[in-house]
Design a protein around this motif. Structure first.
Motif, PDB file in Angstrom:
ATOM      1  N   PRO A  18       9.673  -2.860  23.520  1.00 56.69           N
ATOM      2  CA  PRO A  18       8.240  -2.993  23.658  1.00 56.69           C
ATOM      3  C   PRO A  18       7.838  -4.315  24.276  1.00 56.69           C
ATOM      4  N   THR A  19       6.696  -4.297  24.904  1.00 57.73           N
ATOM      5  CA  THR A  19       6.040  -5.513  25.354  1.00 57.73           C
ATOM      6  C   THR A  19       4.708  -5.570  24.667  1.00 57.73           C
ATOM      7  N   VAL A  20       3.933  -6.596  24.961  1.00 62.96           N
ATOM      8  CA  VAL A  20       2.639  -6.736  24.313  1.00 62.96           C
ATOM      9  C   VAL A  20       1.692  -5.603  24.681  1.00 62.96           C
ATOM     10  N   THR A  21       2.052  -4.817  25.712  1.00 66.96           N
ATOM     11  CA  THR A  21       1.184  -3.718  26.111  1.00 66.96           C
ATOM     12  C   THR A  21       1.526  -2.421  25.402  1.00 66.96           C
ATOM     13  N   ASP A  22       2.593  -2.370  24.594  1.00 64.93           N
ATOM     14  CA  ASP A  22       2.951  -1.168  23.856  1.00 64.93           C
ATOM     15  C   ASP A  22       2.208  -1.131  22.529  1.00 64.93           C
ATOM     16  N   ALA A  23       1.526  -0.013  22.266  1.00 65.05           N
ATOM     17  CA  ALA A  23       0.798   0.129  21.014  1.00 65.05           C
ATOM     18  C   ALA A  23       1.727   0.645  19.922  1.00 65.05           C
ATOM     19  N   MET A  24       1.471   0.221  18.696  1.00 65.72           N
ATOM     20  CA  MET A  24       2.230   0.685  17.539  1.00 65.72           C
ATOM     21  C   MET A  24       1.282   1.358  16.565  1.00 65.72           C
ATOM     22  N   SER A  25       1.746   2.469  15.982  1.00 64.08           N
ATOM     23  CA  SER A  25       0.911   3.205  15.041  1.00 64.08           C
ATOM     24  C   SER A  25       1.787   3.861  13.978  1.00 64.08           C
ATOM     25  N   GLY A  71     -12.970  -8.537  14.372  1.00 62.38           N
ATOM     26  CA  GLY A  71     -13.851  -7.895  15.341  1.00 62.38           C
ATOM     27  C   GLY A  71     -13.135  -7.124  16.431  1.00 62.38           C
ATOM     28  N   ILE A  72     -11.903  -6.683  16.161  1.00 60.05           N
ATOM     29  CA  ILE A  72     -11.131  -5.946  17.164  1.00 60.05           C
ATOM     30  C   ILE A  72     -11.459  -4.461  17.125  1.00 60.05           C
ATOM     31  N   SER A  73     -11.614  -3.919  15.935  1.00 57.23           N
ATOM     32  CA  SER A  73     -11.954  -2.515  15.781  1.00 57.23           C
ATOM     33  C   SER A  73     -12.610  -2.339  14.416  1.00 57.23           C
ATOM     34  N   SER A  74     -13.083  -1.123  14.154  1.00 56.27           N
ATOM     35  CA  SER A  74     -13.745  -0.810  12.889  1.00 56.27           C
ATOM     36  C   SER A  74     -13.433   0.641  12.541  1.00 56.27           C
ATOM     37  N   PRO A  75     -13.787   1.082  11.326  1.00 56.98           N
ATOM     38  CA  PRO A  75     -13.511   2.469  10.956  1.00 56.98           C
ATOM     39  C   PRO A  75     -14.108   3.484  11.926  1.00 56.98           C
ATOM     40  N   ALA A  76     -15.134   3.101  12.663  1.00 53.45           N
ATOM     41  CA  ALA A  76     -15.738   4.015  13.627  1.00 53.45           C
ATOM     42  C   ALA A  76     -15.023   3.985  14.974  1.00 53.45           C
ATOM     43  N   GLY A  77     -14.095   3.056  15.156  1.00 51.47           N
ATOM     44  CA  GLY A  77     -13.400   2.917  16.432  1.00 51.47           C
ATOM     45  C   GLY A  77     -12.306   3.955  16.619  1.00 51.47           C
ATOM     46  N   ASN A  78     -12.065   4.328  17.872  1.00 50.32           N
ATOM     47  CA  ASN A  78     -11.060   5.345  18.162  1.00 50.32           C
ATOM     48  C   ASN A  78      -9.644   4.875  17.874  1.00 50.32           C
ATOM     49  N   PHE A  79      -9.406   3.559  17.892  1.00 51.81           N
ATOM     50  CA  PHE A  79      -8.046   3.049  17.756  1.00 51.81           C
ATOM     51  C   PHE A  79      -7.903   2.145  16.538  1.00 51.81           C
ATOM     52  N   TYR A  80      -8.738   2.389  15.541  1.00 56.27           N
ATOM     53  CA  TYR A  80      -8.677   1.649  14.283  1.00 56.27           C
ATOM     54  C   TYR A  80      -7.338   1.944  13.608  1.00 56.27           C
ATOM     55  N   GLY A  81      -6.541   0.916  13.369  1.00 57.28           N
ATOM     56  CA  GLY A  81      -5.245   1.105  12.734  1.00 57.28           C
ATOM     57  C   GLY A  81      -4.092   1.216  13.713  1.00 57.28           C
ATOM     58  N   THR A  82      -4.396   1.208  15.010  1.00 57.49           N
ATOM     59  CA  THR A  82      -3.358   1.214  16.039  1.00 57.49           C
ATOM     60  C   THR A  82      -3.217  -0.197  16.593  1.00 57.49           C
ATOM     61  N   ALA A  83      -2.019  -0.771  16.496  1.00 58.88           N
ATOM     62  CA  ALA A  83      -1.800  -2.151  16.934  1.00 58.88           C
ATOM     63  C   ALA A  83      -1.470  -2.169  18.420  1.00 58.88           C
ATOM     64  N   GLY A  84      -2.506  -2.225  19.236  1.00 64.25           N
ATOM     65  CA  GLY A  84      -2.340  -2.262  20.677  1.00 64.25           C
ATOM     66  C   GLY A  84      -2.405  -3.686  21.210  1.00 64.25           C
ATOM     67  N   PRO A  85      -2.581  -3.858  22.519  1.00 65.71           N
ATOM     68  CA  PRO A  85      -2.574  -5.184  23.140  1.00 65.71           C
ATOM     69  C   PRO A  85      -3.573  -6.160  22.533  1.00 65.71           C
ATOM     70  N   ALA A  86      -4.795  -5.684  22.244  1.00 68.57           N
ATOM     71  CA  ALA A  86      -5.808  -6.589  21.701  1.00 68.57           C
ATOM     72  C   ALA A  86      -5.381  -7.145  20.351  1.00 68.57           C
TER      73      ALA A  86
END
Length: 241
Positions: A18-25, A71-86
């Motif tokens: 992985p690199t910093v651009t690979d998301a983990m879930s 402030g990266i995501s919230s329960p309403a966000g599509n990627f809440y709980g997915t550790a992506g680049p941000a």
């Protein structure tokens, strides 16, 4: 509780380093996940005892807490709980981990915004259901109730799912029969109890042995499966809907 010990069975395909651009879930595993867990622990969002290279419920909760607090995501966000680049960049990760294994059917992703992130849709929908359920905390218990003015346990579950585009049966017994048995419930799964003969009470699993439900004496509330002797003694299993 042994019932909730995270399975170490390996399933799925092996992806490139992985690199910093690979998301983990949820379901991912390997040195990159271990790096994530260590970074979360350093930031105060994960226990040092939960650094095992397996992205399970505890890691999911830690990622969600970190995303909400920063402030990266919230329960309403599509990627809440997915550790992506941000999320990884915010944690100062350099993406230098080794190979990892993702859950069956997962796809690699180059950013948090990709629709191919492993497990994203399930995590997102579960987060929406949980967010709806939490917003109803304090609603009174009403036998046969199916609205915020009053719920019974199955009416509460049905309402939370319907508000997020999911249909589930009306009664606890029907939910038990319709669901897929899971040994280690994930957030958004249903947990069932035998308070009378057979499955007779249910709630929505939140993670960390907690679930939210409409109790006859409490209304909609959060309870703990391991510290509350009544619920731990009547627990009979979990189902994924």
């Amino acid at each position: 509780m042994k019932k909730f010990a995270l399975s170490l069975a390996v399933a799925g395909a092996i992806f490139a380093a992985p690199t910093v651009t690979d998301a983990m879930s949820m379901g991912d595993r390997g040195d990159d996940v271990r790096d994530l867990q260590e970074s979360l622990a350093d930031a105060g969002y994960n226990s040092s005892s939960n650094v095992d290279g397996v992205f399970g419920p505890l890691t999911l909760s830690a990622v969600q807490d970190y995303q909400s607090s920063n402030g990266i995501s919230s329960p309403a966000g599509n990627f809440y709980g997915t550790a992506g680049p941000a999320t990884q960049s915010s944690l100062g990760m350099d993406g230098s981990g080794s190979t990892s294994t993702a859950s069956s059917g997962s796809s690699s992703s180059s950013s948090d915004s990709s629709s191919q992130v492993a497990g994203t849709s399930d995590v997102s929908n579960s987060s929406g259901i949980i967010s709806t359920a939490r917003s109803l905390t304090g609603s009174p218990y009403v036998w046969g109730g199916t609205s915020p003015s009053g719920f019974d346990c199955s009416g509460f579950i049905q309402y939370a799912f319907q508000q997020n585009g999911e249909n589930v049966p009306r009664t606890v017994a029907e939910m038990w029969n319709a669901g897929t048995a899971v040994s280690n419930p994930q957030p958004g799964d249903l947990v069932f109890f035998e308070t009378r003969t057979g499955p007779s009470h249910a709630g929505i699993y939140l993670g960390n042995n907690e679930f939210i439900h409409a109790g006859s004496s409490t209304g909609v509330t959060i309870s703990n499966l391991s510290t509350n002797p009544y619920w731990s003694s009547t627990y009979i299993g979990a189902r994924s809907m």
